[in-house]
Design a protein around this motif. Structure first.
Motif, PDB file in Angstrom:
ATOM      1  N   LYS A 697       0.690   4.957   7.366  1.00 26.87           N
ATOM      2  CA  LYS A 697      -0.562   4.473   7.397  1.00 26.87           C
ATOM      3  C   LYS A 697      -1.504   4.450   8.641  1.00 26.87           C
ATOM      4  CE  LYS A 697       0.590   1.750   3.275  1.00 26.87           C
ATOM      5  NZ  LYS A 697       0.571   0.441   2.878  1.00 26.87           N
ATOM      6  N   ARG A 698      -0.537   4.535   9.674  1.00 25.21           N
ATOM      7  CA  ARG A 698      -1.076   4.778  11.193  1.00 25.21           C
ATOM      8  C   ARG A 698      -1.989   6.057  11.129  1.00 25.21           C
ATOM      9  NH1 ARG A 698       0.155   7.647  15.235  1.00 25.21           N
ATOM     10  NH2 ARG A 698       2.250   8.159  14.209  1.00 25.21           N
ATOM     11  N   ALA A 701      -6.228   7.700   9.028  1.00 23.33           N
ATOM     12  CA  ALA A 701      -7.455   7.416   9.754  1.00 23.33           C
ATOM     13  C   ALA A 701      -8.584   8.260   9.018  1.00 23.33           C
ATOM     14  CB  ALA A 701      -7.772   7.694  11.251  1.00 23.33           C
ATOM     15  N   ALA A 702      -9.834   8.290   9.453  1.00 28.63           N
ATOM     16  CA  ALA A 702     -10.869   8.812   8.621  1.00 28.63           C
ATOM     17  C   ALA A 702     -10.732  10.448   8.597  1.00 28.63           C
ATOM     18  CB  ALA A 702     -12.212   8.524   9.503  1.00 28.63           C
TER      19      ALA A 702
ATOM     20  N   ALA B  95     -11.025  -2.222   9.171  1.00 27.63           N
ATOM     21  CA  ALA B  95     -10.638  -0.529   9.500  1.00 27.63           C
ATOM     22  C   ALA B  95     -11.634   0.271   8.827  1.00 27.63           C
ATOM     23  CB  ALA B  95      -9.375  -0.379   8.991  1.00 27.63           C
ATOM     24  N   GLY B 100     -13.326   4.053   9.352  1.00 27.68           N
ATOM     25  CA  GLY B 100     -12.027   4.569   8.940  1.00 27.68           C
ATOM     26  C   GLY B 100     -11.075   4.703   9.988  1.00 27.68           C
ATOM     27  N   HIS B 101      -9.931   3.697  10.043  1.00 25.21           N
ATOM     28  CA  HIS B 101      -8.948   3.509  10.820  1.00 25.21           C
ATOM     29  C   HIS B 101      -7.664   3.602  10.296  1.00 25.21           C
ATOM     30  CE1 HIS B 101      -7.642   1.785  14.988  1.00 25.21           C
ATOM     31  NE2 HIS B 101      -8.985   1.945  15.209  1.00 25.21           N
ATOM     32  N   GLY B 102      -6.663   4.093  10.989  1.00 24.33           N
ATOM     33  CA  GLY B 102      -5.226   3.938  10.617  1.00 24.33           C
ATOM     34  C   GLY B 102      -4.725   2.661  10.960  1.00 24.33           C
ATOM     35  N   TRP B 103      -3.763   2.352  10.112  1.00 27.37           N
ATOM     36  CA  TRP B 103      -3.108   0.957  10.491  1.00 27.37           C
ATOM     37  C   TRP B 103      -1.511   1.028  10.400  1.00 27.37           C
ATOM     38  CZ3 TRP B 103      -5.107   2.735   6.097  1.00 27.37           C
ATOM     39  CH2 TRP B 103      -4.383   2.440   4.799  1.00 27.37           C
ATOM     40  N   ARG B 104      -1.148   0.224  11.349  1.00 29.35           N
ATOM     41  CA  ARG B 104       0.578  -0.121  11.514  1.00 29.35           C
ATOM     42  C   ARG B 104       1.238  -0.697  10.256  1.00 29.35           C
ATOM     43  NH1 ARG B 104       2.536  -0.692  17.376  1.00 29.35           N
ATOM     44  NH2 ARG B 104       1.285  -2.685  17.155  1.00 29.35           N
ATOM     45  N   GLN B 105       0.432  -1.847  10.148  1.00 33.18           N
ATOM     46  CA  GLN B 105       1.190  -2.393   8.759  1.00 33.18           C
ATOM     47  C   GLN B 105       0.121  -3.189   8.025  1.00 33.18           C
ATOM     48  OE1 GLN B 105       3.455  -5.930  10.050  1.00 33.18           O
ATOM     49  NE2 GLN B 105       2.424  -6.052  11.986  1.00 33.18           N
ATOM     50  N   ASP B 106       0.172  -3.443   6.493  1.00 33.41           N
ATOM     51  CA  ASP B 106      -0.814  -3.769   5.638  1.00 33.41           C
ATOM     52  C   ASP B 106      -1.207  -5.211   6.097  1.00 33.41           C
ATOM     53  OD1 ASP B 106      -0.452  -1.581   4.103  1.00 33.41           O
ATOM     54  OD2 ASP B 106       1.095  -2.331   3.165  1.00 33.41           O
ATOM     55  N   PRO B 107      -2.529  -5.431   6.248  1.00 35.79           N
ATOM     56  CA  PRO B 107      -2.873  -6.616   6.643  1.00 35.79           C
ATOM     57  C   PRO B 107      -2.642  -8.060   5.855  1.00 35.79           C
ATOM     58  CG  PRO B 107      -4.621  -5.006   6.788  1.00 35.79           C
ATOM     59  CD  PRO B 107      -3.580  -4.389   6.069  1.00 35.79           C
ATOM     60  N   ASP B 124     -10.087  -8.513   7.587  1.00 39.13           N
ATOM     61  CA  ASP B 124      -8.555  -8.457   7.376  1.00 39.13           C
ATOM     62  C   ASP B 124      -8.123  -8.101   8.667  1.00 39.13           C
ATOM     63  OD1 ASP B 124      -9.405  -5.657   7.578  1.00 39.13           O
ATOM     64  OD2 ASP B 124      -8.344  -5.038   6.036  1.00 39.13           O
TER      65      ASP B 124
END
Lengths: 720, 181
Positions: A697-698, A701-702, B95, B100-107, B124
């Motif tokens: 998920k990291r 990104a866009a 995000a 558009g931004h990646g994330w490490r864990q689901d908010p 979030d």
């Protein structure tokens, strides 16, 4: 007439009760003088009338209000002949009974105000009632041998009257007890906020209870079953108690909300029903015939708003009867029914109230409006020559305007519509008028409302619950294939000799692909603005009376929704706009040719993010919150790619892939796994399970997710 | 010399006065240095691999992310709507708002914030934010040189913080619905 001081409190309650009963009798009288009622319906109304008059008589007698008892008794006598033969009630008799009821109520109110002793002797009023009573031969045919025309109070001795009296006294007592409270609007609003907070506390209690359960489950997994037995028992017991407390709190919150709603709002019908009588009396006075229909009377609104609106509605209706409706002969010559139709329509959408008063009369004569405005000095000739039709029509709201040459009881003083506009504007609302010559006039009042509730039908489309204002729902039925005409582009339902387009709510909301209704699927006949559609939903949950709140700025402009309401467990229910539902869905339906992606993730935010990224890439995106839901979607629809979370609670991504690879139809479907775990082992686990791609998920990104999706689809030979 | 009780009391009073004077001097010094080290309080939280922050004054509450009702046909950044203290608020994906931004864990957290126009909304967030400070001068300098809604500021320990200006963020984002549908 003197009233025992000890009974004075009860008399106040009795007057309130009498007003309600008299309102019911009035409505029945207006109904009974209509043409075309069947004898069975007539008989029922006569029974109700008799019972109500008897109640009034008995209750009055039990409180020592002999004058009122006598009036009610006289009205019973007047009713008796026609009641016995179940014939249509002559207008003259309706007049007599209505007059008698007015007399009864005036005197009841005087007694309640402590002015009973100052009332004139009722003998002359009673004599007038006798004079207005039906022909003696008609009455004699059914008069009781005991001589019912005598002024007596026999009902006080009868068991029925005793019961009615007891009821009246009980209600009077409760009214008296309640009558002592006066609170400010601010206090009530503050209380409402506290109740909202209490509901949120209740939700937190529920959450704590679930946490306790999780702790107990975790302890059981530790393997030290004996050592943790006592702690687990204690935790489970506390969890159960918390759940019970939560449920009790929920009941209390519901009761508080209901109570506050009852204090702050009341149904619109309470101000509309008395207007029926006003319309009837005024029509009679002017030699006209009119019938008032009310739509949306069950909507409940802020009491303060209703009180302020009552006067405006009276003005509008009087205006419609006096200026709008033609005389019966004129109407028939114009090809209309001799009875004029007046309609009051009430609808609440979000925090806006729409109140429409219309008639099917002669419409507004713009030439006459121009001339009158000039003659009365409301506007100069120069000004009126520069106005367009709408602006000329608006002249009727100017102070001093009236097209009537003579001053009558009803109108002609130039006071009316300007007062209506002032009242509406004082409530931060606006009033508009539309009129077609020969066809009628329509006034639309738009007002902001903070309080109030509306009946809403709760339905389900896939997993989404939504509400639909009851006003817009004409009927519900289950789909029968023989009543459907399924074409290439859409299905139609044969309904009352018409073909209605079938709209699939899930597809209309972008939750799934369009599909014709299945046998037995619920269909709602929804109407708005003269258009009707058959709305296919997955389930009809039931009807609720809900407070509709405005939506926040970020979603206020979405045309499908008019507001949101809170359901009993605290969750929000979105309320549909009926005009959007019946609107042209064909031009807005997502093109079947676009690429379709199914996103499967148990995180609401992850689903939203994936959707945003894929839609930006031109995909039509459907969402599923679990593996099981995804399989359901894949059985109903076809997709070009699936983006699935690796770690989900019920069925994880690898299990979903195994199911997909087992089915012939989905064996080759490209699947990309995503995971919050950015580890080699997670990646390996996903790819070994048969995923065509893997992203942390990291990395989502866009652009990155979209690139991966297109890459996988290209490798699998899908259309890209 | 004979020491009388009276003299003892006077000596003690003088000692106390000296002590208080010293304390007052220390406090005055601290006050002066505080002016030099004016700070901007922020609520700092992770977003993917980076550290983001909101002005603490704009934060009204941090809630668990639940009881959010999705709003079909709304803009991509809208996660749904929720109730907060009797109001209906939008829950928005930070995000997504940031392009558009990646994330490490689901908010799992929603931050209820004041958008800068008096209205509230919820954003979030992967974790409950940590209150901390940034030098005010650094914040003001970043605000002056940045046109966008996100300002890059280094902390005293050389950590990069992306400070979000909510007023600018909501002014430049269109969160309206997908009207075509």
């Amino acid at each position: 007439m003197a009233v025992d001081a000890m009974l004075q409190g009860l008399v106040v309650g009795f007057a309130a009760e009498a007003q309600e009963v008299i309102q019911k009798v009035t409505m029945d009288l207006l109904e009974i003088e209509r043409d075309g009622l069947e004898s069975e319906a007539l008989a029922k109304i006569y029974v109700r009338l008799g019972r109500h008059l008897h109640t009034l008589k008995g209750s009055a007698a039990s409180l020592g209000l002999q004058d009122l008892s006598d009036i009610a008794h006289r009205l019973e006598d007047a009713l008796a002949p026609v009641k016995a033969t179940t014939q249509k009630m002559p207008r003259g008799l309706v007049d007599t009974l209505l007059h008698g009821l007015d007399l009864f109520m005036l005197r009841a109110q005087a007694h309640a105000d402590g002015r009973g002793e100052q009332l004139p002797d009722p003998a002359s009023a009673l004599a007038q009632l006798v004079a207005d009573a039906p022909a003696p031969e008609l009455a004699a045919a059914t008069r009781s041998p005991s001589g019912g025309a005598e002024v007596t109070a026999p009902a006080a001795a009868s068991p029925g009257a005793a019961e009615a009296a007891a009821l009246a006294m009980t209600e009077a007592l409760s009214e008296t007890a309640e009558a002592g409270w006066r609170v400010s609007a601010r206090q009530v609003t503050a209380l409402m906020r506290e109740v909202e907070r209490l509901r949120e506390v209740r939700l937190r209690v529920e959450e704590r209870s679930r946490e306790l359960e999780r702790v107990a489950t975790l302890l059981a997994r530790q393997g030290l079953l004996a050592e943790t037995a006592e702690a687990r028992t204690l935790l489970s017991g506390t969890g159960r108690s918390l759940r019970t407390d939560g449920e009790e709190t929920s009941d209390i919150v519901d009761a508080l909300e209901e109570g506050l709603k009852a204090i702050t709002t009341r149904p619109v019908r309470t101000i509309l029903e008395p207007l029926q009588r006003m319309v009837r009396d005024l029509s009679r006075q002017l030699g006209k015939e009119a019938r008032l229909s009310v739509v949306g009377a069950e909507v409940s609104l802020d009491r303060r708003l209703l009180e302020k609106l009552q006067g405006a509605l009276v003005h509008l209706l009087r205006n419609a009867v006096d200026h709008g409706l033609e005389l019966p002969g004129e109407r028939e010559l114009a090809g209309k029914h001799h009875e004029g139709a007046l309609t009051l329509r009430v609808e609440q959408q979000g925090n806006l109230l729409y109140l429409e008063a219309s008639d099917d009369g002669r419409g507004i004569d713009l030439g006459a409006v121009r001339r009158t405005a000039e003659k009365r000095g409301v506007a100069s000739a120069d000004e009126t020559s520069r106005l367009n039709d709408n602006q000329v029509r608006d002249l009727i709201f100017r102070p001093g305007f009236s097209t009537r040459a003579d001053v009558t009881d009803t109108s002609g003083r130039g006071v009316g519509l300007d007062a209506v506009r002032a009242a509406v504007e004082s409530l931060q609302g606006r009033i508009e008028v539309a009129s077609t010559p020969g066809q009628g006039t329509r006034f639309v009042l738009t007002l902001p409302v903070d309080l109030g509730s509306s009946p809403v039908l709760v339905v389900r489309a896939l997993e989404q619950l939504v509400g639909l204002p009851m006003l817009a729902v004409e009927a519900t039925q289950l789909a029968r294939l023989e009543a459907l005409r399924v074409g290439k582009r859409r299905a139609h339902l044969e309904y009352q000799g018409q073909l209605l387009p079938v709209v699939n709510l899930g597809a209309r909301l972008g939750l799934c692909a369009p599909a014709p209704p299945a046998e037995g699927q619920p269909l709602l006949i929804v109407q708005s603005g003269g258009r009707r559609v058959a709305l296919a939903v997955d389930a009809v949950v039931g009807d609720r009376d809900l407070v509709i709140r405005p939506l926040p700025a970020e979603v206020r402009e979405v045309p499908s929704w008019q507001g949101a309401a809170t359901l009993s467990r605290g969750e929000l229910l979105l309320i549909l706009r009926p005009d959007w539902v019946v609107g042209d869905s064909e031009k807005t339906t997502v093109g079947a040719a676009s690429r379709r992606a199914l996103v499967v993730d148990d995180s609401l935010t992850a689903r939203a993010l994936h959707r945003a990224m894929l839609e930006a890439g031109g995909f039509t995106v459907h969402l599923a919150a679990s593996g099981a839901r995804a399989l359901e979607r894949l059985q109903a629809d076809t997709y070009d790619v699936v983006i699935c979370d690796l770690d989900m609670e019920e069925m994880d991504g690898t299990q979903l892939i195994a199911h997909l690879r087992d089915r012939k139809e989905t064996r080759a479907l490209p699947v990309i796994l995503v995971s919050a775990h950015d580890s080699a082992s997670a990646r390996e686990r996903g790819l070994q399970a048969g995923a065509d791609g893997f992203l942390s998920k990291r990395e989502c990104a866009a652009g990155r997710l979209l690139a991966e999706v297109l890459d996988v689809m290209s490798r699998k030979g899908s259309r890209v | 010399m004979k020491v009388t009780p009276r003299m003892v009391e006077e000596a003690q009073e003088a000692e106390a006065r000296d002590l208080l004077a010293r304390r007052a001097a220390r406090l005055r010094e601290r006050g002066e240095s505080t002016v030099e080290e004016a700070v901007h309080w922020i609520a700092e939280f992770p977003l993917g691999e980076e550290r983001y922050a909101l002005p603490l004054e704009s934060l009204r509450a941090a809630l668990p992310l639940r009881m959010v009702t999705p709003v079909p046909l709304s803009a991509p950044a809208v996660i749904g709507v929720l109730r907060f203290q009797g109001q209906v608020l939008s829950a928005l994906s930070l995000a997504s708002l940031l392009g558009g931004h990646g994330w490490r864990q689901d908010p799992a957290v929603l931050l209820v914030v004041e958008k800068g126009d008096g209205e509230l909304c919820a954003l979030d967030c992967e974790a409950i934010p940590r209150p901390t400070t940034l030098p005010l001068a650094a914040v003001e300098a970043a605000r002056a040189r940045t046109e966008g809604a996100v300002m890059e500021i280094f902390t005293s320990d050389r950590q990069l913080i992306h400070l979000i200006d909510l007023k600018r963020l909501f002014a430049e984002r269109d969160t309206g619905g997908r009207h075509g549908r």
